[in-house]
Write an enzyme that holds these catalytic residues in place. Structure first.
Site, short mmCIF file in Angstrom:
data_model
loop_
_atom_site.label_atom_id
_atom_site.label_comp_id
_atom_site.label_asym_id
_atom_site.label_seq_id
_atom_site.Cartn_x
_atom_site.Cartn_y
_atom_site.Cartn_z
N GLY A 1 0.84 -1.35 -0.03
CA GLY A 1 0.12 -0.23 -0.01
C GLY A 1 0.80 1.27 -0.04
O GLY A 1 2.04 1.05 0.18
N ARG A 2 0.10 2.37 -0.04
CA ARG A 2 0.67 3.62 -0.26
C ARG A 2 0.03 4.56 0.55
O ARG A 2 -1.19 4.75 0.61
CB ARG A 2 0.98 4.40 -1.63
CG ARG A 2 1.82 3.55 -2.75
CD ARG A 2 1.60 3.93 -3.94
NE ARG A 2 2.43 3.24 -4.70
CZ ARG A 2 3.71 3.55 -5.06
NH1 ARG A 2 3.90 4.89 -5.04
NH2 ARG A 2 4.63 2.86 -5.83
N GLY A 3 0.49 5.16 1.74
CA GLY A 3 -0.40 6.17 2.49
C GLY A 3 0.40 7.55 2.24
O GLY A 3 1.34 7.61 1.23
N SER B 1 2.30 9.19 3.73
CA SER B 1 3.33 9.50 4.47
C SER B 1 4.34 8.42 3.95
O SER B 1 5.68 8.57 4.17
CB SER B 1 3.54 9.75 5.78
OG SER B 1 2.51 8.79 6.42
N GLY B 2 4.09 7.53 3.18
CA GLY B 2 5.25 6.41 2.92
C GLY B 2 4.45 5.13 2.34
O GLY B 2 3.21 5.14 2.22
N VAL C 1 4.05 1.17 2.33
CA VAL C 1 3.82 -0.11 3.36
C VAL C 1 4.19 -1.27 2.68
O VAL C 1 3.59 -1.76 1.51
CB VAL C 1 2.58 -0.03 3.80
CG1 VAL C 1 2.15 -0.86 4.77
CG2 VAL C 1 1.79 1.37 4.05
N LYS D 1 5.74 0.48 7.60
CA LYS D 1 5.55 1.77 6.56
C LYS D 1 6.90 2.42 6.69
O LYS D 1 7.53 2.54 7.90
CB LYS D 1 4.28 2.49 7.25
CG LYS D 1 4.38 3.92 6.28
CD LYS D 1 2.95 4.46 6.45
CE LYS D 1 2.76 5.44 7.58
NZ LYS D 1 1.69 6.18 7.39
N ASP E 1 -7.71 12.74 6.48
CA ASP E 1 -7.50 11.97 5.66
C ASP E 1 -8.26 10.73 5.30
O ASP E 1 -7.89 9.72 4.91
CB ASP E 1 -5.94 11.60 5.25
CG ASP E 1 -5.37 11.52 3.85
OD1 ASP E 1 -6.55 11.72 2.81
OD2 ASP E 1 -4.32 11.18 3.35
#
Ligand SMILES: *[C@@H]1O[C@H](CO)[C@@H](O)[C@H](O)[C@H]1NC(C)=O
Ligand SMILES: *[C@@H]1O[C@H](CO)[C@@H](O)[C@H](O)[C@H]1NC(C)=O
Ligand SMILES: *[C@@H]1O[C@H](CO)[C@@H](O)[C@H](O)[C@H]1NC(C)=O
Ligand SMILES: *[C@@H]1O[C@H](CO)[C@@H](O)[C@H](O)[C@H]1NC(C)=O
Ligand SMILES: *[C@@H]1O[C@H](CO)[C@@H](O)[C@H](O)[C@H]1NC(C)=O
Ligand SMILES: *[C@@H]1O[C@H](CO)[C@@H](O)[C@H](O)[C@H]1NC(C)=O
Ligand SMILES: *[C@@H]1O[C@H](CO)[C@@H](O)[C@H](O)[C@H]1NC(C)=O
Length: 795
Positions: free
Chosen positions: A517-519, A521-522, A524, A538, A631
């Site tokens: 995944g992509r948050g 802030s970075g 995962v 993450k 978010d």
């Protein structure tokens, strides 16, 4: 099998001298090709030339043997180094061999290698034990290829260097060699520290975590990170820490050992009796060590230090205090009238402060704890009106000088069944009573000094602790302190979570192989820890901005605890590497299920909407410091295997003071399409921005398509409106005119009519009201949860 080297008194054997393996050894040496066998462990040993140290197989009575070095003349043959501490070898057939290939290895009965000295060179000639206690593998021309001094276990000998590359790790318990949880090491900020690094949490306890580096008399300017005990009993570390043995002088045999009780002690050998005498110790009071009594356990000086369980709790594992105590009741989110608080004077649990307040009435503090399901109790300091609530109970201790009282939250039925508590006495725990925590046979010097010290120290300890509790989080967030090495904030964090090594996480994720995944802030990654726990890791970038994000996220997750919010196990902060370790959630994020591929059933959709609302309601209303997630979107809603949602990614979250002081944001946070109009209008940001984003998400759950493509492209003069805006306008018109919703047209057609009309109607209504331009007209998350619960048909 062992070959003793011959002492050469003349140079008559010239050819040998020129052979690279020639050795001038004057005592026992293990030569290449030979071995020590476990069956002859009494005689198959190496000794240092002065006979102080012996090296060979060491047994503790059973069939397990360790390749170790010990003091030959101490009464209990004290072991100072062990090669295979976590992998004992069998009492039959095991060997230590300096192989023909030049490798030194301990092999088990079946020939498998349980330990090996890692050298790059393959031309080792001999193994010898020096007078210093250093076991050295020598190559040609007596070059040192490998030495035990570079790989200490729990003990440092005089002249042995403690460096950035090694550390001391205590034994798990007395009478065995397995690695325990206490570490002495140089931290990333160049300070020599003691840390409890347990299975659940890690926590720094020496030097005093309530003080900063300079107040502790240390410095972090010197990055050489080296410490050494000299032969006179003077210890000196590059962070300016130093001490002298109380019997300072030459010709005394000493060892500096990190004991299994977490205390670091310097010992001198009494030649007459063969007993050890403590000549210095790091912690004057044993209960200052973190983690010794496990989760929920309390360390009490009676006056010997021992662990107890608080009332209503019992030992988890009757033989092992590391496991701590477990409640004798099931902690559900009980109604306030079923809960009672039990007062334990002078008792505290270090860390895990969910809420703090420095001018609170007792009743306010009590109510705060009652209102929060995750509150397990609170500390109240009457004289100062100080209050803090606890979300976990770790590192418990009771000292008379601690001015606060612990009010432990217990079911009323448990409290009624308890014996009356005697004023000021230790909490009872039947199983724990006879369990002596530390070995008190250290000799006479230690004891008396220890207890005299304790009370003086403890009073300073209590007072200072309180100051730091109220400033800790704040310090953490000040800009100039936004570094991995901020001591106060760092201590606060490390007392909440387990700290991981970068290497450990690199290994767990197989060098960051599987991205899940992509948050905001970075990225995962999926990983598997050494204990086989599957985790999501993450990884944050190294730019300054993200460093702030890291602390924001850590600071936020430190305060929350709810089944619909993703659980965090720990973090890693090493130089530019900043990582967070979360529970792994099987079913990926909601967007994957809504917008691509599989169709999720109505039942699951409703449960996701409800669970997400509960998680947000907790953030907005239940934590005393409110949290705005900022978010909320399907990408940040993860689903477990039963499709229970867990809100993730608190990288943009914002903590609000409960007094409602408005927050200024320096830049817009969140994701286009889910952003409330306040962001664009530069209005103060409140929890209602999350309500807006939740509304968009709920409509997407019902519709099964992405509504949030906030396309505002200007095509000529014509403004192309977003699908969302058009959709909402139409919905509102129908809603306000009391027209039929036309639910059939609105619900995802892939469900083929399989859904609850009543629930769909409520979700649509919630979605529309959440998207009100005027944030005051939007509902609160609490009221949304209630609305949904009314139409929830699951038991
Ligand atoms: C060790 O003890 C033996 C006798 O118990 C004694 O002869 C020897 O000198 C001692 N060695 C050292 C290094 O003290
Ligand atoms: C450390 O704490 C002392 C006393 O609380 C304070 O005077 C000093 O400025 C602090 N030092 C740093 C580097 O924060
Ligand atoms: C750093 O520490 C080492 C070891 O204690 C010492 O030799 C060195 O002089 C120190 N450097 C400075 C700049 O203080
Ligand atoms: C240890 O002893 C040395 C020499 O007597 C002295 O210079 C030093 O200050 C002492 N250190 C401590 C911590 O007492
Ligand atoms: C707690 O709950 C578990 C299962 O839900 C049950 O087996 C256990 O008996 C309960 N314990 C108490 C003390 O009520
Ligand atoms: C503490 O609160 C009380 C009542 O709310 C108030 O009267 C008092 O001034 C406060 N004290 C401080 C130091 O803020
Ligand atoms: C405990 O102490 C309080 C006040 O210090 C006193 O009122 C109470 O009677 C005491 N209880 C017992 C059981 O001694």
């Amino acid at each position: 099998m062992k070959h003793k080297a011959i002492i050469f008194s003349s140079f008559s054997l010239l050819p040998l001298i020129f052979s690279p393996c020639f050795s001038f050894a004057s005592s026992d040496v293990l030569l290449r090709g030979s071995s020590l066998s476990v069956e002859k462990h009494d005689s198959d040993t190496l000794s240092s030339p002065d006979k102080t140290f012996t090296c060979g197989f060491y047994g503790l009575g059973g069939n397990a043997y360790w390749f170790s070095i010990w003091f030959a003349n101490s009464s209990d043959r004290t072991v100072i180094w062990t090669a295979n501490r976590d992998k004992p070898a069998n009492g039959r057939g095991s060997k230590v061999t300096l192989r023909g290939t030049g490798a030194l290895a301990v092999t088990d009965a079946d020939g498998s290698v349980v330990w090996e000295a890692h050298t790059t060179s393959t031309d080792a000639c001999s193994l010898e034990l020096l007078n210093s206690g250093n076991l050295v593998l020598r190559g040609p021309h007596r070059r040192k290829l490998w030495q035990s001094f570079h790989h200490p276990t729990d003990t440092l000998l005089p002249t042995q260097l403690l460096t950035k590359k090694n550390k001391l790790v205590s034994y798990l318990k007395g009478g065995e060699f397995h690695s325990g949880y206490f570490n002495l090491y140089f931290d990333h900020d160049n300070v020599l520290r003691l840390m409890y690094d347990g299975p659940d949490i890690s926590s720094l306890y020496w030097p005093n975590p309530h003080f900063n580096v300079s107040t502790n008399g240390r410095t972090n300017d010197n990055s050489s990170r080296v410490a050494v005990l000299d032969e006179t009993g003077h210890f000196q570390s590059s962070d300016r820490f130093q001490f002298n043995a109380s019997d300072r002088g030459l010709r005394i045999k000493r060892r500096l050992t990190l004991d299994h009780d977490g205390n670091l002690r310097l010992y001198s050998l009494d030649d007459q009796s063969g007993l050890w005498i403590v000549t210095w110790q790091a912690l004057p009071a044993q209960c200052i060590v973190h983690g010794i009594c496990g989760r929920n356990g309390i360390c009490v000086h009676t006056p010997e230090p021992r662990c107890t369980c608080p009332p209503g709790y019992e030992m988890q594992e009757p033989s092992d205090w590391h496991e701590g105590c477990k409640p004798k009741f099931n902690f559900t989110c009980s109604k306030p009238r079923d809960v009672e608080f039990l007062a334990l004077p002078n008792t505290d649990y270090y860390g895990f402060n969910a809420v703090k307040n420095n001018n609170a009435s007792f009743n306010f503090c009590r109510q705060t704890c009652l209102d929060s399901c995750s509150c397990l109790g609170f500390i109240y300091v009457e004289s100062q009106r100080w209050c803090w609530t606890k979300s976990s109970l770790f590192n418990g201790y009771q000292v008379p000088s601690f001015p606060g009282t612990l009010h432990l939250k217990l079911p009323i039925s448990i409290v009624a069944s308890l014996e009356p508590i005697h004023n000021g006495s230790a909490p009872e725990c039947s199983a724990a009573r006879d369990q002596l925590l530390v070995d008190t046979s250290y000799g006479t010097i230690g004891k008396r000094v220890r207890w005299a010290y304790l009370y003086g120290f403890a009073s300073a300890f209590g007072a200072v602790e309180i100051l730091i509790f109220f400033s800790g989080w704040w310090i953490l967030f000040r800009k100039r302190d936004v570094h991995c090495i901020v001591e106060d904030g760092y201590a606060a964090i490390t007392s909440q979570f387990r700290r991981f090594n970068y290497d450990e996480l690199k290994r767990a994720t197989r060098n960051f192989k599987v991205e899940i995944g992509r948050g905001a802030s970075g990225l995962v990654y999926k990983g598997v820890l050494a204990d086989r726990r599957v985790v999501a890791v993450k990884r944050l970038g190294d730019v300054y901005h993200e460093e702030e994000v890291f602390w924001a996220e850590v600071r936020t997750i430190g305060k929350i605890n709810h089944m619909n919010l993703m659980r965090t196990w720990g973090f890693c902060c090493e130089g530019k590497h900043k990582l967070l370790v979360y529970e792994y959630v099987e079913n990926r994020s909601l967007d994957k299920h809504l917008f691509c591929g599989d169709v999720i059933e109505w039942r699951e959709r409703f449960r996701i909407a409800l669970g997400t609302a509960k998680g947000l309601a907790y953030l907005h209303h239940e934590c005393l410091e409110w949290v705005i997630h900022c978010d909320v979107k399907p990408e940040n809603i993860l689903l477990d295997k039963t499709f229970e949602p867990k809100i993730a990614d608190f990288g943009l979250a914002k903590l609000l003071q409960r007094d409602g002081a408005n927050t200024q944001f320096s830049c817009v946070r969140g994701t286009k399409g889910y952003l409330a109009p306040e962001w664009a209008l530069n209005l103060p940001i409140t929890v209602k921005v999350d309500v807006y984003s939740y509304g968009v998400t709920v409509l997407e759950i019902v519709r099964g398509i992405r509504l949030s493509n906030w396309v505002m492209e200007k095509a000529g003069n014509e403004e192309q409106e977003a699908e969302l805006t058009v959709f909402i306008r139409e919905m509102k018109r129908r809603y306000q005119c009391g027209e039929d919703w036309g639910i059939e047209d609105l619900v995802d057609e892939r469900l083929k009519g399989q859904y609850s009309r009543k629930q769909a109607g409520v979700l649509l209504e919630i979605g529309v009201t959440c998207l009100e331009e005027d944030r005051n007209k939007r509902p609160t998350m609490d009221s949304i949860v209630n609305q949904l619960l009314e139409v929830d048909d699951e038991p």
